[in-house]
Scaffold this motif. Structure first.
Motif, PDB file in Angstrom:
ATOM      1  N   ILE A 181       0.838  -1.201   0.000  1.00 12.21           N
ATOM      2  CA  ILE A 181       0.000   0.000   0.000  1.00 12.21           C
ATOM      3  C   ILE A 181       0.870   1.248   0.000  1.00 12.21           C
ATOM      4  O   ILE A 181       0.638   2.207  -0.766  1.00 12.21           O
ATOM      5  N   ASP A 182       1.930   1.237   0.859  1.00  9.65           N
ATOM      6  CA  ASP A 182       2.823   2.402   0.921  1.00  9.65           C
ATOM      7  C   ASP A 182       3.505   2.639  -0.421  1.00  9.65           C
ATOM      8  O   ASP A 182       3.606   3.784  -0.891  1.00  9.65           O
ATOM      9  N   PHE A 183       3.988   1.554  -1.038  1.00 11.00           N
ATOM     10  CA  PHE A 183       4.671   1.673  -2.327  1.00 11.00           C
ATOM     11  C   PHE A 183       3.733   2.242  -3.393  1.00 11.00           C
ATOM     12  O   PHE A 183       4.072   3.191  -4.107  1.00 11.00           O
ATOM     13  N   LEU A 184       2.545   1.656  -3.494  1.00 14.43           N
ATOM     14  CA  LEU A 184       1.612   2.076  -4.544  1.00 14.43           C
ATOM     15  C   LEU A 184       1.084   3.489  -4.299  1.00 14.43           C
ATOM     16  O   LEU A 184       0.932   4.279  -5.244  1.00 14.43           O
ATOM     17  N   MET A 185       0.835   3.836  -3.045  1.00 15.32           N
ATOM     18  CA  MET A 185       0.360   5.178  -2.753  1.00 15.32           C
ATOM     19  C   MET A 185       1.431   6.227  -3.023  1.00 15.32           C
ATOM     20  O   MET A 185       1.141   7.331  -3.518  1.00 15.32           O
ATOM     21  N   HIS A 186       2.687   5.885  -2.706  1.00 17.93           N
ATOM     22  CA  HIS A 186       3.782   6.801  -2.987  1.00 17.93           C
ATOM     23  C   HIS A 186       3.916   7.024  -4.492  1.00 17.93           C
ATOM     24  O   HIS A 186       4.030   8.165  -4.969  1.00 17.93           O
ATOM     25  N   ASN A 187       3.878   5.928  -5.226  1.00 13.63           N
ATOM     26  CA  ASN A 187       3.997   6.029  -6.683  1.00 13.63           C
ATOM     27  C   ASN A 187       2.806   6.787  -7.280  1.00 13.63           C
ATOM     28  O   ASN A 187       2.952   7.605  -8.188  1.00 13.63           O
ATOM     29  N   PHE A 188       1.610   6.511  -6.748  1.00 11.72           N
ATOM     30  CA  PHE A 188       0.406   7.194  -7.223  1.00 11.72           C
ATOM     31  C   PHE A 188       0.503   8.703  -6.993  1.00 11.72           C
ATOM     32  O   PHE A 188       0.195   9.513  -7.876  1.00 11.72           O
ATOM     33  N   ALA A 189       0.930   9.080  -5.794  1.00 15.03           N
ATOM     34  CA  ALA A 189       1.030  10.494  -5.466  1.00 15.03           C
ATOM     35  C   ALA A 189       1.995  11.213  -6.394  1.00 15.03           C
ATOM     36  O   ALA A 189       1.717  12.311  -6.894  1.00 15.03           O
ATOM     37  N   GLU A 190       3.155  10.600  -6.657  1.00 16.93           N
ATOM     38  CA  GLU A 190       4.153  11.231  -7.521  1.00 16.93           C
ATOM     39  C   GLU A 190       3.664  11.303  -8.966  1.00 16.93           C
ATOM     40  O   GLU A 190       3.875  12.311  -9.652  1.00 16.93           O
ATOM     41  N   MET A 191       3.013  10.239  -9.420  1.00 13.29           N
ATOM     42  CA  MET A 191       2.499  10.243 -10.798  1.00 13.29           C
ATOM     43  C   MET A 191       1.409  11.284 -10.973  1.00 13.29           C
ATOM     44  O   MET A 191       1.322  11.962 -12.002  1.00 13.29           O
ATOM     45  N   ASN A 192       0.563  11.420  -9.964  1.00 17.50           N
ATOM     46  CA  ASN A 192      -0.502  12.410 -10.055  1.00 17.50           C
ATOM     47  C   ASN A 192       0.070  13.824 -10.128  1.00 17.50           C
ATOM     48  O   ASN A 192      -0.415  14.671 -10.889  1.00 17.50           O
ATOM     49  N   LYS A 193       1.127  14.092  -9.355  1.00 17.15           N
ATOM     50  CA  LYS A 193       1.762  15.412  -9.395  1.00 17.15           C
ATOM     51  C   LYS A 193       2.344  15.688 -10.775  1.00 17.15           C
ATOM     52  O   LYS A 193       2.210  16.791 -11.320  1.00 17.15           O
ATOM     53  N   LEU A 225      -4.288   2.605  -8.878  1.00 19.43           N
ATOM     54  CA  LEU A 225      -5.494   2.262  -8.125  1.00 19.43           C
ATOM     55  C   LEU A 225      -5.974   0.859  -8.477  1.00 19.43           C
ATOM     56  O   LEU A 225      -6.491   0.142  -7.609  1.00 19.43           O
ATOM     57  N   VAL A 226      -5.780   0.469  -9.721  1.00 18.23           N
ATOM     58  CA  VAL A 226      -6.142  -0.896 -10.123  1.00 18.23           C
ATOM     59  C   VAL A 226      -5.297  -1.902  -9.356  1.00 18.23           C
ATOM     60  O   VAL A 226      -5.799  -2.916  -8.860  1.00 18.23           O
ATOM     61  N   ARG A 227      -3.971  -1.622  -9.235  1.00 20.21           N
ATOM     62  CA  ARG A 227      -3.086  -2.528  -8.490  1.00 20.21           C
ATOM     63  C   ARG A 227      -3.506  -2.603  -7.021  1.00 20.21           C
ATOM     64  O   ARG A 227      -3.491  -3.667  -6.403  1.00 20.21           O
ATOM     65  N   LEU A 228      -3.899  -1.465  -6.456  1.00 16.55           N
ATOM     66  CA  LEU A 228      -4.357  -1.463  -5.061  1.00 16.55           C
ATOM     67  C   LEU A 228      -5.606  -2.333  -4.898  1.00 16.55           C
ATOM     68  O   LEU A 228      -5.731  -3.088  -3.933  1.00 16.55           O
ATOM     69  N   SER A 229      -6.539  -2.219  -5.843  1.00 11.85           N
ATOM     70  CA  SER A 229      -7.778  -2.998  -5.740  1.00 11.85           C
ATOM     71  C   SER A 229      -7.532  -4.489  -5.912  1.00 11.85           C
ATOM     72  O   SER A 229      -8.340  -5.310  -5.456  1.00 11.85           O
ATOM     73  N   ASN A 230      -6.430  -4.856  -6.554  1.00 12.03           N
ATOM     74  CA  ASN A 230      -6.131  -6.271  -6.792  1.00 12.03           C
ATOM     75  C   ASN A 230      -5.430  -6.940  -5.617  1.00 12.03           C
ATOM     76  O   ASN A 230      -5.249  -8.164  -5.624  1.00 12.03           O
ATOM     77  N   LEU A 244      -8.369   4.562   1.151  1.00  9.89           N
ATOM     78  CA  LEU A 244      -9.232   5.646   0.666  1.00  9.89           C
ATOM     79  C   LEU A 244      -8.844   7.017   1.216  1.00  9.89           C
ATOM     80  O   LEU A 244      -8.812   7.989   0.445  1.00  9.89           O
ATOM     81  N   PRO A 245      -8.553   7.155   2.506  1.00  9.48           N
ATOM     82  CA  PRO A 245      -8.191   8.499   2.994  1.00  9.48           C
ATOM     83  C   PRO A 245      -6.980   9.094   2.275  1.00  9.48           C
ATOM     84  O   PRO A 245      -6.962  10.298   1.977  1.00  9.48           O
ATOM     85  N   ARG A 246      -6.002   8.268   1.947  1.00  8.93           N
ATOM     86  CA  ARG A 246      -4.797   8.771   1.276  1.00  8.93           C
ATOM     87  C   ARG A 246      -5.093   9.120  -0.189  1.00  8.93           C
ATOM     88  O   ARG A 246      -4.560  10.089  -0.722  1.00  8.93           O
ATOM     89  N   ILE A 247      -5.953   8.304  -0.816  1.00  6.38           N
ATOM     90  CA  ILE A 247      -6.333   8.622  -2.199  1.00  6.38           C
ATOM     91  C   ILE A 247      -7.106   9.942  -2.239  1.00  6.38           C
ATOM     92  O   ILE A 247      -6.834  10.828  -3.060  1.00  6.38           O
ATOM     93  N   ILE A 248      -8.083  10.059  -1.346  1.00 10.78           N
ATOM     94  CA  ILE A 248      -8.899  11.273  -1.319  1.00 10.78           C
ATOM     95  C   ILE A 248      -8.037  12.498  -1.042  1.00 10.78           C
ATOM     96  O   ILE A 248      -8.243  13.573  -1.630  1.00 10.78           O
ATOM     97  N   GLU A 249      -7.064  12.346  -0.146  1.00 16.83           N
ATOM     98  CA  GLU A 249      -6.172  13.461   0.158  1.00 16.83           C
ATOM     99  C   GLU A 249      -5.466  13.949  -1.098  1.00 16.83           C
ATOM    100  O   GLU A 249      -5.374  15.156  -1.356  1.00 16.83           O
ATOM    101  N   GLN A 250      -4.957  13.003  -1.901  1.00 14.25           N
ATOM    102  CA  GLN A 250      -4.284  13.380  -3.145  1.00 14.25           C
ATOM    103  C   GLN A 250      -5.256  14.018  -4.132  1.00 14.25           C
ATOM    104  O   GLN A 250      -4.938  15.019  -4.778  1.00 14.25           O
ATOM    105  N   VAL A 251      -6.444  13.453  -4.232  1.00  9.84           N
ATOM    106  CA  VAL A 251      -7.431  13.953  -5.194  1.00  9.84           C
ATOM    107  C   VAL A 251      -7.855  15.378  -4.839  1.00  9.84           C
ATOM    108  O   VAL A 251      -7.888  16.275  -5.696  1.00  9.84           O
ATOM    109  N   VAL A 252      -8.180  15.598  -3.587  1.00 16.59           N
ATOM    110  CA  VAL A 252      -8.668  16.906  -3.169  1.00 16.59           C
ATOM    111  C   VAL A 252      -7.568  17.960  -3.224  1.00 16.59           C
ATOM    112  O   VAL A 252      -7.770  19.085  -3.698  1.00 16.59           O
TER     113      VAL A 252
END
Length: 787
Positions: A181-193, A225-230, A244-252
């Motif tokens: 989760i930490d790996f994917l969330m970190h990667n997600f956050a950087e990719m989103n930026k 997010l697909v990898r997280l759901s899998n 979800l809280p970390r995803i929402i934080e990035q989205v908002v």
């Protein structure tokens, strides 16, 4: 590819892109060949050199995202060979930490990190170090590339290489799902930026192009997010607290319209429905924090539709303590308070309505309350007619309950349903009305009360009435379309049923009140159906009256109602009305109501005399009149005599001689009618008047100038003589038959050869054949006849 090469002015942008892509692919292909040859020769140094040269092609800033992706796929495919070589080296005993450090000496950061990820993937497989540490190091190292497009594809490559090496429940690389989760969330956050940063690079005039390019790349970000759901270890609890809280934080926090729109839709689509149920309030709260330009309506509708389908397929999975209708209604209401445009507000209500109908079909009170809110909002908008998106939304508000209900009529019981249709333009009102009639027929819904009939016909008013404000719409319609629509409306009369005939009669009365306002193009289709159903009711009532049963309404009253209904057609469709009068006469005759039958026929005669002027129609109606009169055995002989005499007069006044002749022949049967009886039980059979009709027909036929028609009429008359001769009419003698036979033979011999002559001769031959059979049967009446 030379990244500094300038565009060729002679090429279009598309051609220039294609040229750059082909140059890059050529370099990749060449360097990949050299890399694989070096690796085959176990020359790792040269292999890394050529691999680095190949990866340098991904440093380009010239290609569009679509073309860059094509080049990236080619490079990633070639990198599998290098990764396999690293794994073979590990199998031969080489420590992966050495290779991990070796590739970091590559000169440029882009190829260096691609190589590092490839070695890192094998490093994880080797288990020489915890997967958590290697993945964390790789995701941190990728920060070295801050160019948005290069960085996105680099991290996408990392995600691709790590997809089957993430710690998870039952995984050989560790069961600490929190590390993944930490790996994917970190990667997600950087990719989103990186993805968001693309929006702010370059001149303002290129904004539309950049937005399109960003949309082309959105799937790279969503894959996290697909990898997280899998991940098997991500259950509802972990999703609610860690994901979800970390995803929402990035989205908002990204405050980017495109990113927020896509990522919220992605969350709804990739994570299970059970997770959404557990985090419904959190998700809805996040939706309210999105940027103003985000299409919140589509996000909410997607969520509601998904949960409604889930609830329908597996109701047992819905927690008893979760009132989803109330939750969604609360959040939609909050959004509605933010001065949304009317169209957007109505779209939100449509989504909520569909959710309610799918999730709790029995909650009609909720549906009615929703429609009330919509009606109030439209009324406050100070508009008499909706248009555009708001119009479509209002149509959906009306059609959704119809389509969801097993009985379309039940939606009219909702207090705030029907009034909404008044805000629609004519065409949309009509579309909803057509749907209602079709569903009434499809579901075989019955109409049991006058109030139901009244409510239904009021609702489908565009199909039933001519409305002043919509003048001109009906006239523009094709006749076939009008016939189809009015056929569906007329079918509603056949749906009326009740054990109490008085209630049925009241339903018909209500229908006539509405149908009577339909104008000429409509009533010719709707009133005949009402007439036939009323006549059927009258027959049923007569049967009850014969048994002495009370019904609350009499057959005579229904016949009077029918007579008035037909009169409503007389002015616009006299031919149809005349036929209906004759149908009424037959029904009244069957109910032993001779005076009523006489009144129906009298009305038919008046209509014929006043309104029918077309000679062809006159001929048809005289024939129908004659046929009907032959069946009315309950008429008083004097009344019958008056009617048949008038019919014969009208027959003799037809415009064309052949029509006169045929019609008078038909009328001859009216004077030889065994169904009409005198008080002494004698039949109404007047041989002399029959002979008068036939003699008159013969004179008319003789006056016809065309020989073919002339002979054909003689043969028709001969057949009538034969009929009455066999029926023992003493006024028809052999003299007349023999004279007609000789007359026909004389005219036949004078006819010119041809198709017409052959047809006439065939007709005569059939008649002669009949006479011959009678002679052969030794019938004494025919023996002296010479053929």
């Amino acid at each position: 590819m030379n990244t500094n090469s300038a565009p060729n002015d002679a090429l279009s942008p598309e051609e220039q892109q294609e040229r750059w892509l082909e140059e890059g692919k050529a370099v990749v292909k060449q360097q990949a060949f050299l890399m694989k040859r070096a690796l085959d020769n176990s020359n790792l140094r040269d292999g890394l050199k050529y691999g680095s040269n190949m990866l340098c092609e991904l440093r380009t800033g010239l290609l569009s995202p679509k073309n860059f992706y094509e080049l990236y796929i080619m490079v990633a495919d070639e990198m599998r060979h290098l990764e396999q070589y690293f794994y073979d080296e590990f199998k031969r005993g080489r420590r992966m930490v050495e290779l991990y450090e070796l590739v970091q000496h590559a000169g440029n950061i882009v190829p260096r990190l691609f190589l590092l990820i490839s070695v890192g993937a094998v490093y994880v497989r080797s288990k020489e170090a915890p997967a958590r540490d290697i993945l964390k190091d790789l995701v941190e190292m990728c920060r070295g590339v801050q160019h948005p497009m290069r960085g996105l594809f680099l991290r996408s490559y990392l995600l691709q290489c790590a997809r089957d090496k993430l710690p998870d429940v039952g995984s050989e690389f560790g069961e600490e799902v929190g590390d993944s989760i930490d790996f994917l969330m970190h990667n997600f956050a950087e990719m989103n930026k990186l993805w968001v940063r693309m929006q702010h690079q370059g001149p303002v005039r290129d904004r539309d192009r950049r937005e399109k390019e960003r949309l082309d790349l959105r799937i790279l970000v969503g894959t996290n997010l697909v990898r997280l759901s899998n991940l098997e270890g991500v259950d509802a609890a972990a999703y609610k607290t860690l994901v979800l809280p970390r995803i929402i934080e990035q989205v908002v926090n990204c405050k980017d319209q495109i990113a927020q729109q896509y990522l919220m839709e992605c969350i709804i689509q990739v994570f299970p429905d059970e997770f959404h149920l557990e985090t419904l309030n959190d998700l809805l709260d996040a939706i309210q924090q999105l940027q103003a330009g985000v299409d919140v309506k589509s996000i909410l509708v997607a969520l509601m539709n998904r949960l409604a389908a889930f609830a329908k397929n597996d109701p047992s999975q819905i927690p008893a303590d979760v009132d989803m209708l109330a939750v969604f209604h609360s959040h939609v209401s909050k959004l509605s308070e933010s001065n949304l445009p009317l169209a957007t507000f109505l779209d939100l209500q449509v989504g909520l309505l569909n959710f309610a109908l799918g999730f709790a079909p029995g909650r009609l009170d909720f549906v009615d309350g929703l429609l009330a809110v919509c009606g109030t909002s439209i009324a406050n908008a100070d508009t008499s007619r909706l248009e555009g998106q708001a119009e479509q939304a209002c149509v959906s508000l009306l059609t959704a309950p119809l389509l969801a209900s097993s009985s379309p009529l039940s939606v009219l019981d909702l207090e705030h349903y029907a009034p909404l249709i008044s805000y629609l333009p004519f065409d949309s009102r009509k579309d909803v009305a057509v749907l209602m009639t079709r569903l009434m027929r499809k579901t075989s819904t019955l109409l049991r009360e006058p109030a139901h009939m009244d409510a239904l016909l009021n609702f489908i008013q565009p199909l039933v009435k001519d409305v002043v404000e919509d003048a001109g719409h009906a006239d523009d319609q094709d006749d076939e379309d009008v016939e189809a629509e009015q056929g569906a409306v007329a079918a509603l009369v056949h749906a009326v049923t009740n054990d109490d005939p008085a209630v049925v009669f009241q339903c018909y009365f209500v229908a006539r009140k509405h149908f009577g306002q339909g104008g000429a193009r409509r009533i010719k289709h709707t009133l005949p159906a009402l007439v036939f159903r009323s006549l059927a009711l009258a027959r049923s009532l007569h049967a009850r009256e014969v048994k002495g049963e009370e019904a609350g309404v009499t057959s005579k009253k229904v016949f009077g109602f029918t007579l008035d209904t037909i009169k409503g057609l007389s002015g616009t469709e006299p031919a149809i009305a005349l036929r209906l009068f004759l149908q009424g006469a037959e029904a009244a005759n069957g109910c032993e109501e001779d005076k009523i039958a006489y009144e129906f026929v009298s009305q038919a005669f008046m209509l014929y005399e006043d309104e029918i002027s077309d000679s062809k129609v006159q001929m048809e109606l005289v024939t129908v009149l004659s046929a009907t009169l032959c069946t009315l055995g309950r008429l008083d002989p004097e009344d019958y005599d008056t009617l048949v005499t008038n019919t014969t007069k009208h027959a003799a006044r037809l415009l064309k001689k052949p029509d006169q002749c045929k019609a008078v022949c038909v009328c001859s049967h009216l004077f030889w009618n065994p169904n009409v009886k005198y008080d002494d039980d004698r039949s109404f059979q007047d041989g002399k008047r029959v002979l008068d009709c036939l003699q008159r027909a013969l004179k008319i036929a003789d006056a016809c100038m065309q020989s073919g028609t002339n002979v054909e009429l003689f043969i028709d008359i001969l057949n009538r003589y034969l009929y009455y001769f066999e029926a023992n009419n003493d006024k028809i003698t052999l003299k007349y038959l023999q004279g007609l036979l000789d007359l026909v033979k004389e005219h036949l011999s004078a006819m010119e050869p041809g198709a017409e002559a052959e047809a006439v001769k065939a007709h005569y031959a059939a008649t002669v054949g009949h006479i011959q059979r009678m002679k052969d049967a030794a019938d004494p009446r025919f023996q002296e006849l010479t053929v």
